[in-house]
Design a protein around this motif. Structure first.
Motif, PDB file in Angstrom:
ATOM      1  N   ALA A  13     -64.156 -29.866  21.875  1.00 39.05           N
ATOM      2  CA  ALA A  13     -63.458 -29.128  22.936  1.00 39.05           C
ATOM      3  C   ALA A  13     -62.655 -28.015  22.289  1.00 39.05           C
ATOM      4  O   ALA A  13     -62.158 -28.173  21.159  1.00 39.05           O
ATOM      5  CB  ALA A  13     -62.528 -30.034  23.737  1.00 39.05           C
ATOM      6  N   MET A  17     -63.155 -33.384  26.768  1.00 38.40           N
ATOM      7  CA  MET A  17     -64.070 -33.151  25.654  1.00 38.40           C
ATOM      8  C   MET A  17     -65.505 -33.340  26.136  1.00 38.40           C
ATOM      9  O   MET A  17     -65.777 -34.114  27.057  1.00 38.40           O
ATOM     10  CB  MET A  17     -63.750 -34.084  24.492  1.00 38.40           C
ATOM     11  N   GLN A  18     -66.420 -32.610  25.503  1.00 37.46           N
ATOM     12  CA  GLN A  18     -67.808 -32.617  25.923  1.00 37.46           C
ATOM     13  C   GLN A  18     -68.714 -33.150  24.813  1.00 37.46           C
ATOM     14  O   GLN A  18     -68.514 -32.822  23.638  1.00 37.46           O
ATOM     15  CB  GLN A  18     -68.268 -31.201  26.285  1.00 37.46           C
ATOM     16  N   THR A  38     -61.061 -25.548  17.377  1.00 38.50           N
ATOM     17  CA  THR A  38     -61.875 -26.574  18.037  1.00 38.50           C
ATOM     18  C   THR A  38     -61.452 -27.948  17.545  1.00 38.50           C
ATOM     19  O   THR A  38     -61.127 -28.120  16.364  1.00 38.50           O
ATOM     20  CB  THR A  38     -63.369 -26.365  17.721  1.00 38.50           C
TER      21      THR A  38
END
Length: 235
Positions: free
Chosen positions: A93, A221-222, A200
């Motif tokens: 993220a 978050m991905q 990041t």
């Protein structure tokens, strides 16, 4: 630079050696990530034997990390009887999108790790051999101690490489779980990484760890990438 480069830099093996087309990490008890073989050149099946022999020469069982795009390696290892384990998701993220409001007296960054921080890690299965991995990582890096009810209750490690802060070793003692401490530790990690100029935040978590996956997705978050390991099947 890839996320796998960040992983290697922030959680480094004691040493690495090339065998055939594989990089063999010497873990010295530091866990799967630092004792696995990774493919560094176009795949050639004969190189698997060279990698396995190099592992054994180091006194560690053959173990391979399989990353996206390495389906041929995965299939060849499966045919040879190597079993898959620990499928992992890599989350990322932008730090600017993450909360960094740390509740008072809940989490603070420090280096070197305090004795009490090491005790928390020890209690959660992150013993001296894994702590030695954090010691090897270059700065900037920091340990985070989490507190609940006036007690040391959680810990984490974070280091920066190429503008990405990678979190490792986040643990909360069982008696203090589901009290929001992991989120407070994450907020402190975010605060520290922003102050160090990172852009990041990244971390890895096994797919089987439902609570951790829920925490990270809840933060925004991905899932960005993934990998798994293969090892010789147990008798």
């Amino acid at each position: 630079m890839t996320l796998f480069d960040v992983l290697d830099a922030t959680w480094p093996a004691a040493a690495s050696h090339m065998a055939g087309g594989f990089r063999i990490r010497e873990g010295r008890g530091g866990g799967s990530r630092v004792s696995s073989a990774s493919l560094e050149v176009p795949f050639a099946e004969a190189d698997i034997d060279s990698a396995a022999a190099a592992h054994r020469a180091l006194g560690q069982p053959p173990k391979f990390i399989v990353r996206p795009g390495e389906e041929a390696l995965d299939a060849a290892l499966a045919v040879r009887g190597y079993e898959p384990f620990d499928p992992v998701t890599i989350y990322t993220a932008p730090l600017a999108a993450l909360a960094d409001n740390v509740p008072p007296v809940t989490a603070f960054a420090h280096w070197p790790p305090l004795a009490i921080t090491r005790e928390v890690w020890d209690s959660c299965g992150i013993g001296p051999s894994r702590q030695a991995v954090a010691e090897r990582a270059p700065a900037p890096k920091v340990a985070i101690l989490g507190r609940r009810q006036d007690r040391a209750a959680g810990a984490a490690f974070i280091a920066i490489h190429g503008g990405t802060a990678m979190l490792h070793g986040l643990v909360v003692l069982p008696a203090f779980q589901r009290m929001g401490l992991a989120a407070a530790i994450m907020a402190e990690a975010t605060r520290w990484a922003k102050a160090e100029g990172a852009e990041t935040l990244a971390l890895v978590v096994t797919r089987a760890n439902g609570p951790a996956n829920a925490l990270y997705t809840g933060m925004g978050m991905q899932p960005t990438s993934h990998y798994h390991y293969r090892r010789e099947a147990s008798e």
